[in-house]
Write an enzyme that holds these catalytic residues in place. Structure first.
Site, PDB file in Angstrom:
ATOM      1  N   GLU A   2      63.752  62.529 -82.617  1.00 32.15           N
ATOM      2  CA  GLU A   2      62.818  63.638 -82.415  1.00 32.15           C
ATOM      3  C   GLU A   2      63.060  64.409 -81.120  1.00 32.15           C
ATOM      4  O   GLU A   2      62.216  64.401 -80.210  1.00 32.15           O
ATOM      5  CB  GLU A   2      61.371  63.129 -82.463  1.00 32.15           C
ATOM      6  CG  GLU A   2      61.040  62.405 -83.755  1.00 32.15           C
ATOM      7  CD  GLU A   2      59.549  62.111 -83.925  1.00 32.15           C
ATOM      8  OE1 GLU A   2      58.754  62.428 -83.020  1.00 32.15           O
ATOM      9  OE2 GLU A   2      59.174  61.572 -84.978  1.00 32.15           O
ATOM     10  N   GLU A  29      60.970  57.700 -90.231  1.00 31.35           N
ATOM     11  CA  GLU A  29      59.609  57.335 -89.799  1.00 31.35           C
ATOM     12  C   GLU A  29      58.584  57.976 -90.716  1.00 31.35           C
ATOM     13  O   GLU A  29      58.699  59.162 -91.052  1.00 31.35           O
ATOM     14  CB  GLU A  29      59.289  57.846 -88.385  1.00 31.35           C
ATOM     15  CG  GLU A  29      59.808  57.008 -87.273  1.00 31.35           C
ATOM     16  CD  GLU A  29      59.391  57.549 -85.896  1.00 31.35           C
ATOM     17  OE1 GLU A  29      58.293  58.131 -85.767  1.00 31.35           O
ATOM     18  OE2 GLU A  29      60.196  57.385 -84.970  1.00 31.35           O
TER      19      GLU A  29
END
Ligand code: FCB
Length: 466
Positions: free
Chosen positions: A165, A370
């Protein structure tokens, strides 16, 4: 009718070093930006830190045995850069490498596939002191670190992720400042985004040259599912701007070797992007074997005339926006029930992302690296933790993955965030994402009902839906 997943589908759980390891000063580890940030009063709820976390550094053998017992087939973890290079440069520390060797050996001996993430937000503090991600040199330091880890673990880890991320690292770390290092500077945030991209590309090249041919390389992005509040052209344009700043600023250079023109125009007031040097886009665009997608909740935007004042952006509260160049965009709560993060639940967002990236990068396999939810879990009188909401959340999202596979998306795996309750960044220990409950006083682990349920799905590859 149960839904069947492909036999080779990877069923995993995910964690990150700073969120679970603890042992902050053990075996030569020095502070990362998250150690400094969490020790700065007012930055993390209740003053929580990752000093001890869930003590996974000392308990990893039991944690791996528990995973195996539950039926989990794959495990995504991150390496703490500060354990490998305490100053962020120079030779690797053997004791740091030994820990991750022992962890991967333990996984492999239990038949669990490791997925190693090199960077889940914990930059060595010395590199931040030298300027951090806004400085170009950090990208080169990251590639050097990647080479050390590849040399030490390349014989036993096949699946590698460079960054987790990068949007959060750049825009929460240097823009809104709700994440470490807590800077609030639009230009620094944009420079950080570019140098994270560059770091990804340089690290991917370093990994390729150090790793055996069978290694597979990935990056985990957290693309925003951006929805305009209405089809009014001003709202649609607000969605375009956020799509550029959340998604295309990373996916365009990484997948296509270019930056979006509209991003340059939207941010022209802040920078002319002259920090992008000749050759950088070729360095960034490296062949990938997997694209990791992290998804939790959609983003709804509209045009706005007044967006001043503090606001909750889903990761913390700040007077500063994590969206440089997007003044005049307002954020709205999406419809749907809320998790304990106040994140609205909408599994169709995951379907949309998987379809988007399978169209945008044909032939590039996807993995959900995720997905999960926080709830206010509590043990009952018998010490059991029942979390039917989490089961419903994961079931709906897995059904969305299945729907995407049926529609032609090549999705190879799903990693539930998270194996264990852990340090949830600026929320400290107040938010529980684990499939396994952790009593932070005693460090006792208790699988929640979702852990048993998920283990069964992983074992059978079948998902019961109503
Ligand atoms: C993601 C992070 C992960 C965790 C979840 C809830 O953005 O990658 O570490 O905090 O959110």
């Amino acid at each position: 009718m149960p839904l069947s997943f492909p036999p080779e589908f990877l069923w995993g759980t995910a964690t990150a070093a700073y969120q679970i390891e603890g042992a902050a000063q053990k075996d030569g580890r020095t502070p990362s930006i998250w150690d400094t940030f969490s020790h700065t009063p007012g930055k993390v709820l209740a003053g929580d830190t990752g000093d001890i976390a869930v003590d996974h550094y000392h308990r990893f053998r039991d944690d791996v045995a528990m995973m195996a017992e539950l039926g989990v087939k794959a495990y995504r973890f991150s390496v703490s850069w500060s354990r490998i290079q305490p100053t962020g440069r120079g030779p690797a520390v053997q004791r740091g490498l030994d820990f991750y060797r022992a962890l991967t050996d333990e996984l492999l001996s239990h038949g669990i596939t490791p997925l190693l993430t090199l960077y889940h937000w914990d930059l060595p503090q010395e590199l931040e002191d030298a300027g951090g991600w806004p400085e170009r040199d950090t990208a080169f330091r990251f590639a050097e670190y990647a080479g050390h880890v590849a040399e030490a673990l390349g014989d036993r880890v096949e699946l590698w992720t460079t960054l987790n991320e990068p949007w959060c690292s750049a825009f929460l770390g240097y823009g809104s400042g709700v994440h470490a290092p807590g800077r609030t500077d639009d230009l620094a945030a944009l420079r950080a985004a570019h140098h994270l991209n560059l770091g990804h590309g340089l690290a991917a090249s370093a990994l390729r040259s150090a790793l055996p041919a069978r290694a597979r390389l990935a990056i985990s992005l957290n693309p925003a599912v951006v929805r305009a509040k209405s089809d009014d052209p001003a709202d649609v344009d607000a969605a375009r701007r956020i799509d550029a700043l959340a998604n295309r600023v990373f996916s365009d250079p990484i997948l296509h070797g270019r930056y979006p023109e509209d991003l340059f125009a939207d941010t022209a007031r802040i920078t002319d992007w002259s920090f992008v040097q000749d050759g950088d886009l070729q360095r960034i665009r490296q062949p990938l074997d997997v694209l990791g997608i992290n998804y939790y909740t959609p983003t709804v935007v509209s045009a706005a005339t007044d967006t001043d004042g503090p606001r909750q952006d889903g990761h913390g509260v700040s007077d500063y926006s994590p969206w440089p160049g997007a003044d005049g965009v307002a954020f709205h709560r999406a419809p749907g029930e809320l998790t304990a993060m106040d994140w609205p639940i909408d599994a169709s967002g995951l379907y949309d992302l998987l379809m988007r990236y399978s169209a945008e990068a044909p032939g590039l396999p996807l993995m959900v690296t995720e997905n999960g939810a926080a709830y206010e879990d509590k043990p009952d009188d018998a010490g059991q933790v029942h979390d039917p909401e989490r089961i419903a959340y994961v079931r709906d999202h897995l059904a969305a993955v299945h729907r995407a596979i049926r529609a032609g998306a090549d999705v190879r795996g799903y990693f539930l965030w998270s194996l264990l309750d852990n340090f949830e960044w600026s929320y400290g220990y107040s938010k529980r994402f684990g499939a396994v409950y952790v009593d932070y006083e005693t460090q006792t682990r208790t699988p929640k009902s979702s852990a048993r349920w998920y283990g069964e799905v992983a074992r059978t590859g079948r998902l019961d839906v109503e």
